[in-house]
Design a protein around this motif. Structure first.
Motif: not given
Length: 237
Positions: A144, A183, A199, A202, A207, A209
């Motif tokens: 990440t 997320i 997590t 992110c 960000m 995934m």
């Protein structure tokens, strides 16, 4: 899926060992390389992080080795993986660069964002080995961190399981797979897509995934350009 010009692909070390469960399986690595070359040839910039679980499982590997040293062994496992896979990629006609957050003599380049971005712009496949360089952080967190630093469009998580489920499908036959999940839901439900530190990173850095099964045919290429069969983990813009 929007057109992704720059991705960070996370591979598990165990996946690279194939059915052996330890070390390298050359055929598996060649297949990954074939797919990566296809997407690089189409203009996508690719960075890669590889876990070290095919050699060392960190704090689960020993009851007597101190955690800091155990994590350092794991970091070196990821360096071995990246050097090996980098060379496999070179045999397939790609140019590569391996970066680490600590000095490894002449084996790797010391990570700097500008150097990594230059390598990507030159069409090289960039490997980020050695995690964050510090103990108590997993390769998920390293993944990440590097994805945020290089401003990747998304993290692609190639796993043994083909997506995100509401519970472990290996244990619960009635587990439900998500086609898409936010997320924030991953955080709220403590779904173990990546570890909690990664997590939250992110979530805070928006960000996204993409989680998919590495062992499915052409899964990397299909995730970018074709029929996607995994889970989108979305973020608020």
């Amino acid at each position: 899926m929007k057109n992704m010009k720059r991705i960070l692909l996370k591979l598990s070390g165990e996946a690279l060992s194939g059915d052996k469960g330890f070390g390298f399986d050359e055929a598996t690595c060649l297949e990954v390389g074939r797919q990566v070359k296809e997407i690089v040839d189409k203009g996508t910039q690719v960075a890669i992080v590889i876990g070290g679980g095919n050699f060392w499982r960190g704090r689960n590997s020993s009851k007597i080795i101190e955690r800091t040293k155990s994590d350092q062994i794991g970091m070196l496992g990821t360096v071995m993986n990246c050097i090996y896979v980098s060379e496999i990629f070179r045999t397939l006609g790609m140019t590569t660069e391996v970066f680490t957050p600590f000095v490894c003599g002449a084996f790797t380049e010391l990570f700097a964002k500008d150097k990594a971005m230059d390598a990507l712009s030159e069409g090289k496949v960039v490997f980020f080995a050695g995690g964050t360089g510090h103990p108590y952080f997993s390769t998920d967190t390293g993944t990440t961190l590097r994805a945020v630093e290089i401003e990747a469009d998304a993290i692609l998580l190639a796993k043994a399981i083909d997506g995100v489920y509401d519970k472990d499908p290996k244990v619960y036959p009635d587990a439900v797979k998500y086609d898409e999940i936010s997320i924030q839901q991953v955080v709220d439900q403590r779904l173990q897509v990546v570890d909690l530190t990664a997590t939250i990173m992110c979530l805070e850095n928006h960000m996204p995934m993409v989680v998919f099964g590495l062992n499915e045919k052409d899964s990397i290429v299909e995730t970018l350009y074709g029929e996607f069969n995994g889970t989108y983990v979305t973020v608020d813009e």
